[in-house]
Design a protein around this motif. Structure first.
Motif, PDB file in Angstrom:
ATOM      1  N   GLN A   1       0.986  -1.278   0.005  1.00  0.00           N
ATOM      2  CA  GLN A   1       0.012   0.041   0.027  1.00  0.00           C
ATOM      3  C   GLN A   1       0.841   1.383  -0.014  1.00  0.00           C
ATOM      4  O   GLN A   1       0.596   2.167  -0.724  1.00  0.00           O
ATOM      5  CB  GLN A   1      -0.962  -0.184   1.145  1.00  0.00           C
ATOM      6  N   PHE A   2       1.946   1.413   0.754  1.00  0.00           N
ATOM      7  CA  PHE A   2       2.690   2.515   0.940  1.00  0.00           C
ATOM      8  C   PHE A   2       3.503   2.689  -0.545  1.00  0.00           C
ATOM      9  O   PHE A   2       3.711   3.603  -0.983  1.00  0.00           O
ATOM     10  CB  PHE A   2       4.044   1.955   1.891  1.00  0.00           C
ATOM     11  N   ILE A   3       4.039   1.559  -1.183  1.00  0.00           N
ATOM     12  CA  ILE A   3       4.599   1.620  -2.483  1.00  0.00           C
ATOM     13  C   ILE A   3       3.568   2.241  -3.271  1.00  0.00           C
ATOM     14  O   ILE A   3       4.202   3.074  -4.359  1.00  0.00           O
ATOM     15  CB  ILE A   3       5.025   0.251  -2.987  1.00  0.00           C
ATOM     16  N   GLY A   4       2.463   1.928  -3.489  1.00  0.00           N
ATOM     17  CA  GLY A   4       1.459   2.280  -4.523  1.00  0.00           C
ATOM     18  C   GLY A   4       0.740   3.532  -3.844  1.00  0.00           C
ATOM     19  O   GLY A   4      -0.347   3.891  -4.633  1.00  0.00           O
ATOM     20  N   LEU A   5       0.996   4.236  -2.947  1.00  0.00           N
ATOM     21  CA  LEU A   5       0.232   5.192  -2.365  1.00  0.00           C
ATOM     22  C   LEU A   5       0.272   6.582  -3.182  1.00  0.00           C
ATOM     23  O   LEU A   5       1.483   6.957  -3.788  1.00  0.00           O
ATOM     24  CB  LEU A   5       0.990   5.759  -1.012  1.00  0.00           C
ATOM     25  N   ILE A   6      -0.834   6.864  -3.769  1.00  0.00           N
ATOM     26  CA  ILE A   6      -1.067   8.112  -4.424  1.00  0.00           C
ATOM     27  C   ILE A   6      -2.066   8.921  -3.764  1.00  0.00           C
ATOM     28  O   ILE A   6      -2.965   8.419  -3.180  1.00  0.00           O
ATOM     29  CB  ILE A   6      -1.242   7.700  -5.990  1.00  0.00           C
ATOM     30  N   GLN A   7      -2.009  10.176  -4.087  1.00  0.00           N
ATOM     31  CA  GLN A   7      -2.924  11.135  -3.377  1.00  0.00           C
ATOM     32  C   GLN A   7      -4.426  11.024  -3.780  1.00  0.00           C
ATOM     33  O   GLN A   7      -5.309  10.947  -2.785  1.00  0.00           O
ATOM     34  CB  GLN A   7      -2.381  12.610  -3.814  1.00  0.00           C
ATOM     35  N   CYS A   8      -4.752  10.895  -4.889  1.00  0.00           N
ATOM     36  CA  CYS A   8      -6.061  10.585  -5.484  1.00  0.00           C
ATOM     37  C   CYS A   8      -6.998  11.701  -5.045  1.00  0.00           C
ATOM     38  O   CYS A   8      -6.648  12.736  -5.071  1.00  0.00           O
ATOM     39  CB  CYS A   8      -6.705   9.225  -5.217  1.00  0.00           C
ATOM     40  N   ASN A   9      -7.974  11.391  -4.350  1.00  0.00           N
ATOM     41  CA  ASN A   9      -8.977  12.209  -3.898  1.00  0.00           C
ATOM     42  C   ASN A   9      -8.676  12.767  -2.440  1.00  0.00           C
ATOM     43  O   ASN A   9      -9.527  13.297  -1.803  1.00  0.00           O
ATOM     44  CB  ASN A   9     -10.244  11.880  -3.862  1.00  0.00           C
TER      45      ASN A   9
ATOM     46  N   ALA B   1       7.991   0.225   5.236  1.00  0.00           N
ATOM     47  CA  ALA B   1       9.011   0.008   3.999  1.00  0.00           C
ATOM     48  C   ALA B   1      10.016   1.008   4.622  1.00  0.00           C
ATOM     49  O   ALA B   1      10.400   2.098   3.965  1.00  0.00           O
ATOM     50  CB  ALA B   1       8.283   0.580   2.846  1.00  0.00           C
ATOM     51  N   PRO B   2      10.695   0.983   5.578  1.00  0.00           N
ATOM     52  CA  PRO B   2      11.813   1.687   6.111  1.00  0.00           C
ATOM     53  C   PRO B   2      13.006   1.882   5.132  1.00  0.00           C
ATOM     54  O   PRO B   2      13.597   2.819   5.050  1.00  0.00           O
ATOM     55  CB  PRO B   2      12.412   1.081   7.459  1.00  0.00           C
ATOM     56  N   GLU B   3      13.194   0.916   4.155  1.00  0.00           N
ATOM     57  CA  GLU B   3      14.155   0.906   3.410  1.00  0.00           C
ATOM     58  C   GLU B   3      13.958   2.118   2.468  1.00  0.00           C
ATOM     59  O   GLU B   3      14.872   2.573   1.730  1.00  0.00           O
ATOM     60  CB  GLU B   3      14.793  -0.296   2.912  1.00  0.00           C
ATOM     61  N   MET B   4      12.742   2.102   2.088  1.00  0.00           N
ATOM     62  CA  MET B   4      12.405   3.286   1.104  1.00  0.00           C
ATOM     63  C   MET B   4      12.371   4.832   1.738  1.00  0.00           C
ATOM     64  O   MET B   4      12.643   5.613   0.833  1.00  0.00           O
ATOM     65  CB  MET B   4      10.850   3.047   0.716  1.00  0.00           C
ATOM     66  N   VAL B   5      12.399   4.997   2.944  1.00  0.00           N
ATOM     67  CA  VAL B   5      12.514   6.204   3.653  1.00  0.00           C
ATOM     68  C   VAL B   5      13.687   6.563   4.713  1.00  0.00           C
ATOM     69  O   VAL B   5      13.713   7.027   5.710  1.00  0.00           O
ATOM     70  CB  VAL B   5      10.986   6.739   4.306  1.00  0.00           C
TER      71      VAL B   5
END
Length: 173
Positions: free
Chosen positions: A26-34, A51-55
């Motif tokens: 879910q974090f990887i695919g997180l987009i703002q949308c509405n 996903a600590p490795e991504m941040v």
């Protein structure tokens, strides 16, 4: 027991591996949308722990945060070269407010413009179909009758004040 071991045991007990993988996806695919910018930031923060490795550093965190924005916001923030997450959040909130304000003004302008397209407004806007829209007169394609004209030398003249054929505004009765 140190913090990392406690966190590991806590996640194992309350967030089994399949659930953590789902939240990471879910974090990887997180987009703002509405979502509003604040809702997006809250979701980003809550999911980023899976996903600590991504941040792992501020630059990666900013990059991931900005990459989930909609098409209006993303280029505005990318071009600013922000490298600190808190600054990215602050600027994103300010830009969101600015974009909403511009959208509201644009919508007001459209409504005002559409409201003026009724019988009000300048003649050149209302009379797009030619003389046929003048009250009680023949269309522009047919020849006007002599009863509509004051003099034969003014056969195509229309008064800009009363929209009647046959005289000028300066001679309007």
């Amino acid at each position: 027991m140190n913090w990392y071991r406690f966190k590991e045991l806590f996640y194992e007990k309350y967030f089994p591996a399949p659930k953590r993988w789902e939240l990471k996806d879910q974090f990887i695919g997180l987009i703002q949308c509405n979502m509003s910018m604040k809702e997006n930031e809250n979701k980003f923060t809550s999911l980023s722990r899976f996903a600590p490795e991504m941040v792992s550093n501020e630059v990666n965190e900013v990059r991931k945060f900005v990459s989930g924005f909609d098409y209006k916001m993303r280029p505005l923030l990318i071009t600013q070269g922000i490298k600190v997450y808190s600054e990215a959040v602050e600027r994103a909130l300010m830009l969101e407010a600015e974009v909403k304000d511009k959208d509201a003004k644009r919508e007001q302008w459209k409504q005002k413009r559409n409201a003026g397209s009724s019988s009000e407004g300048p003649l050149w806007k209302r009379n797009r179909g030619g003389l046929s829209q003048f009250q009680g007169h023949q269309s522009a394609r047919s020849a006007p009758t002599t009863s509509m004209l004051v003099g034969s030398d003014k056969s195509g003249v229309v008064c800009f004040q009363c929209q009647q054929l046959g005289h000028y505004k300066s001679n309007c009765p």
